[in-house]
Design a protein around this motif. Structure first.
Motif, PDB file in Angstrom:
ATOM      1  N   TYR A  49     -15.434 -40.020  -4.572  1.00  0.00           N
ATOM      2  CA  TYR A  49     -16.400 -40.460  -5.591  1.00  0.00           C
ATOM      3  C   TYR A  49     -17.677 -39.636  -5.544  1.00  0.00           C
ATOM      4  N   SER A  50     -18.068 -39.217  -4.360  1.00  0.00           N
ATOM      5  CA  SER A  50     -19.306 -38.433  -4.253  1.00  0.00           C
ATOM      6  C   SER A  50     -19.142 -37.020  -4.804  1.00  0.00           C
ATOM      7  N   MET A  51     -17.908 -36.594  -5.033  1.00  0.00           N
ATOM      8  CA  MET A  51     -17.649 -35.270  -5.605  1.00  0.00           C
ATOM      9  C   MET A  51     -17.835 -35.245  -7.126  1.00  0.00           C
ATOM     10  N   ILE A  52     -17.856 -36.390  -7.773  1.00  0.00           N
ATOM     11  CA  ILE A  52     -17.952 -36.450  -9.236  1.00  0.00           C
ATOM     12  C   ILE A  52     -19.169 -35.694  -9.770  1.00  0.00           C
ATOM     13  N   PRO A  53     -20.373 -35.934  -9.254  1.00  0.00           N
ATOM     14  CA  PRO A  53     -21.521 -35.170  -9.778  1.00  0.00           C
ATOM     15  C   PRO A  53     -21.389 -33.660  -9.569  1.00  0.00           C
ATOM     16  N   ILE A  54     -20.773 -33.260  -8.475  1.00  0.00           N
ATOM     17  CA  ILE A  54     -20.594 -31.826  -8.209  1.00  0.00           C
ATOM     18  C   ILE A  54     -19.605 -31.207  -9.202  1.00  0.00           C
ATOM     19  N   LEU A  68     -34.015 -30.493 -17.837  1.00  0.00           N
ATOM     20  CA  LEU A  68     -34.140 -31.949 -17.857  1.00  0.00           C
ATOM     21  C   LEU A  68     -32.788 -32.615 -18.130  1.00  0.00           C
ATOM     22  N   LEU A  69     -32.055 -32.098 -19.084  1.00  0.00           N
ATOM     23  CA  LEU A  69     -30.741 -32.658 -19.402  1.00  0.00           C
ATOM     24  C   LEU A  69     -29.760 -32.417 -18.254  1.00  0.00           C
ATOM     25  N   ILE A  73     -27.767 -35.287 -16.152  1.00  0.00           N
ATOM     26  CA  ILE A  73     -26.305 -35.293 -16.014  1.00  0.00           C
ATOM     27  C   ILE A  73     -25.894 -35.412 -14.549  1.00  0.00           C
ATOM     28  N   PHE A  74     -26.693 -34.895 -13.641  1.00  0.00           N
ATOM     29  CA  PHE A  74     -26.387 -35.013 -12.215  1.00  0.00           C
ATOM     30  C   PHE A  74     -26.867 -36.338 -11.629  1.00  0.00           C
ATOM     31  N   LEU A  75     -28.041 -36.799 -12.025  1.00  0.00           N
ATOM     32  CA  LEU A  75     -28.617 -37.982 -11.396  1.00  0.00           C
ATOM     33  C   LEU A  75     -27.929 -39.280 -11.802  1.00  0.00           C
ATOM     34  N   ILE A  76     -27.580 -39.425 -13.060  1.00  0.00           N
ATOM     35  CA  ILE A  76     -26.968 -40.681 -13.501  1.00  0.00           C
ATOM     36  C   ILE A  76     -25.634 -40.929 -12.794  1.00  0.00           C
ATOM     37  N   PRO A  77     -24.703 -39.965 -12.769  1.00  0.00           N
ATOM     38  CA  PRO A  77     -23.462 -40.225 -12.006  1.00  0.00           C
ATOM     39  C   PRO A  77     -23.717 -40.450 -10.513  1.00  0.00           C
ATOM     40  N   GLN A  78     -24.696 -39.750  -9.954  1.00  0.00           N
ATOM     41  CA  GLN A  78     -24.994 -39.932  -8.530  1.00  0.00           C
ATOM     42  C   GLN A  78     -25.507 -41.342  -8.262  1.00  0.00           C
TER      43      GLN A  78
END
Length: 99
Positions: A49-54, A68-69, A73-78
């Motif tokens: 699950y932690s790989m999803i943002p990567i 900013l976008l 995109i990285f922060l919300i999934p994290q």
């Protein structure tokens, strides 16, 4: 939510989340005092699950998005992965190897 294998009490969301941010392997149950460890299956799930943002990195690069976008995109999934961690956590009284 995880349940202590020794006393059977259900851990709270905040207690479970604290386990994910500690560098030690085991966490003492606040109800019975017995040390609890994350199971091997649970470790694999949280690692995946932690790989999803990567995995979103190629999308951001290909779309040439603004800074900013891209951060959004990285922060919300994290944040979602962190919030869901206590629901994927499974406990064991014995320390299991990752492989």
């Amino acid at each position: 939510m995880p349940i202590c294998n020794n006393c059977g009490n259900k851990w709270s969301w905040s207690t479970s989340l604290k386990m994910g941010f500690q560098f030690q392997r085991g966490v003492t149950c606040k109800f019975c005092g017995e040390k609890q460890y994350q199971t091997q299956a649970s470790m694999w799930k949280t690692s995946l699950y932690s790989m999803i943002p990567i995995l979103l990195l190629p999308v951001v690069i290909l779309l040439n998005l603004s800074v900013l976008l891209s951060l959004t995109i990285f922060l919300i999934p994290q944040l979602i992965v962190i919030a869901m961690y206590p629901y994927t956590l499974e406990l064991s009284t014995e320390q299991e190897p990752l492989w």
